[in-house]
Design a protein around this motif. Sequence first.
Motif, short mmCIF file in Angstrom:
data_model
loop_
_atom_site.label_atom_id
_atom_site.label_comp_id
_atom_site.label_asym_id
_atom_site.label_seq_id
_atom_site.Cartn_x
_atom_site.Cartn_y
_atom_site.Cartn_z
N GLU A 1 -3.17 -13.52 -0.30
CA GLU A 1 -4.11 -14.65 -0.31
C GLU A 1 -4.74 -14.77 1.07
OE1 GLU A 1 -2.71 -18.49 -1.68
OE2 GLU A 1 -1.38 -17.47 -3.12
N PHE B 1 8.60 -14.57 2.12
CA PHE B 1 7.18 -14.88 1.92
C PHE B 1 6.57 -15.07 3.31
CE2 PHE B 1 3.45 -17.34 0.65
CZ PHE B 1 3.01 -16.51 -0.37
N CYS B 2 5.49 -14.39 3.59
CA CYS B 2 4.96 -14.37 4.95
C CYS B 2 3.67 -15.19 5.09
CB CYS B 2 4.66 -12.94 5.38
SG CYS B 2 6.09 -11.87 5.17
N GLU B 3 3.54 -15.83 6.23
CA GLU B 3 2.32 -16.56 6.59
C GLU B 3 1.85 -15.99 7.92
OE1 GLU B 3 0.67 -19.72 5.80
OE2 GLU B 3 1.54 -19.70 3.79
N GLN C 1 2.66 -15.92 13.31
CA GLN C 1 3.21 -15.36 12.08
C GLN C 1 4.58 -15.94 11.78
OE1 GLN C 1 3.16 -11.13 12.71
NE2 GLN C 1 4.79 -11.16 14.21
N SER D 1 -1.43 -15.26 3.34
CA SER D 1 -0.14 -15.57 2.71
C SER D 1 0.19 -14.41 1.79
CB SER D 1 -0.22 -16.86 1.89
OG SER D 1 -0.92 -17.85 2.62
N ARG E 1 -6.14 -17.37 7.51
CA ARG E 1 -4.71 -17.50 7.20
C ARG E 1 -4.38 -16.55 6.05
NH1 ARG E 1 -0.90 -21.10 8.33
NH2 ARG E 1 -2.37 -22.42 9.48
N ASP F 1 3.60 -11.68 0.07
CA ASP F 1 4.99 -11.32 -0.13
C ASP F 1 5.35 -10.21 0.85
OD1 ASP F 1 7.29 -9.92 -1.54
OD2 ASP F 1 6.97 -11.73 -2.75
#
Length: 200
Positions: free
Chosen positions: A194, A168-170, A163, A140, A138, A142
Amino acid sequence: MEVYFTIDKTAVAEFKDRGSKFLGYVFPVKSTDDVKACLGEVKKEHPKATHHCYAYRIGTDGLQFRANDDGEPSGSAGKPILGQIDSKQLTDVLIVVVRYFGGTLLGVPGLINAYKISASMVLQLVPVIQKNIEAKYRLSFDYTIMNEVMTVIKQQNCTVLSQELQLFCEMVIGIPKANEELCLLRLKDIYGLEVARNHV
């Protein structure tokens, strides 16, 4: 093991023996829910068939499998079908063989042969593809570092599994086992990103 073999197309083959007709169907599947859905389709298409026998193997470890004789003598249908999947070392595959009884009993050896041939014939119609076994992570980050992240993903041959892209992107990605270490090093070099192992 860093790769596995599967299919991504469906096909149908027909085999006849002493009046009985066998229709072999092959499907790419990812879960037992997929299996149920495909089986349901075949049963809907052939409600009057005598038997709907099937076998599947799922997962990169190949540990999830089942062979079902659907009323045929024990071991005469599901096992020979599974045997064909395994002889090609395939996974994420379902084969359903529909039988219309033709009036003549084939006997257990005859049934084993018919189900084996039906499964073998339908597998010959779909190309086998090689896929990377992937570890899921995963990410995480910006949105401002999106390009850097995507560059590494493309270069390292990763798969984007899901996605959510806002400010803010995951993202959940699959990293091929063969270059997992290098890819993680590259990702960890990106400031503000991260990375966590995804165990789902």
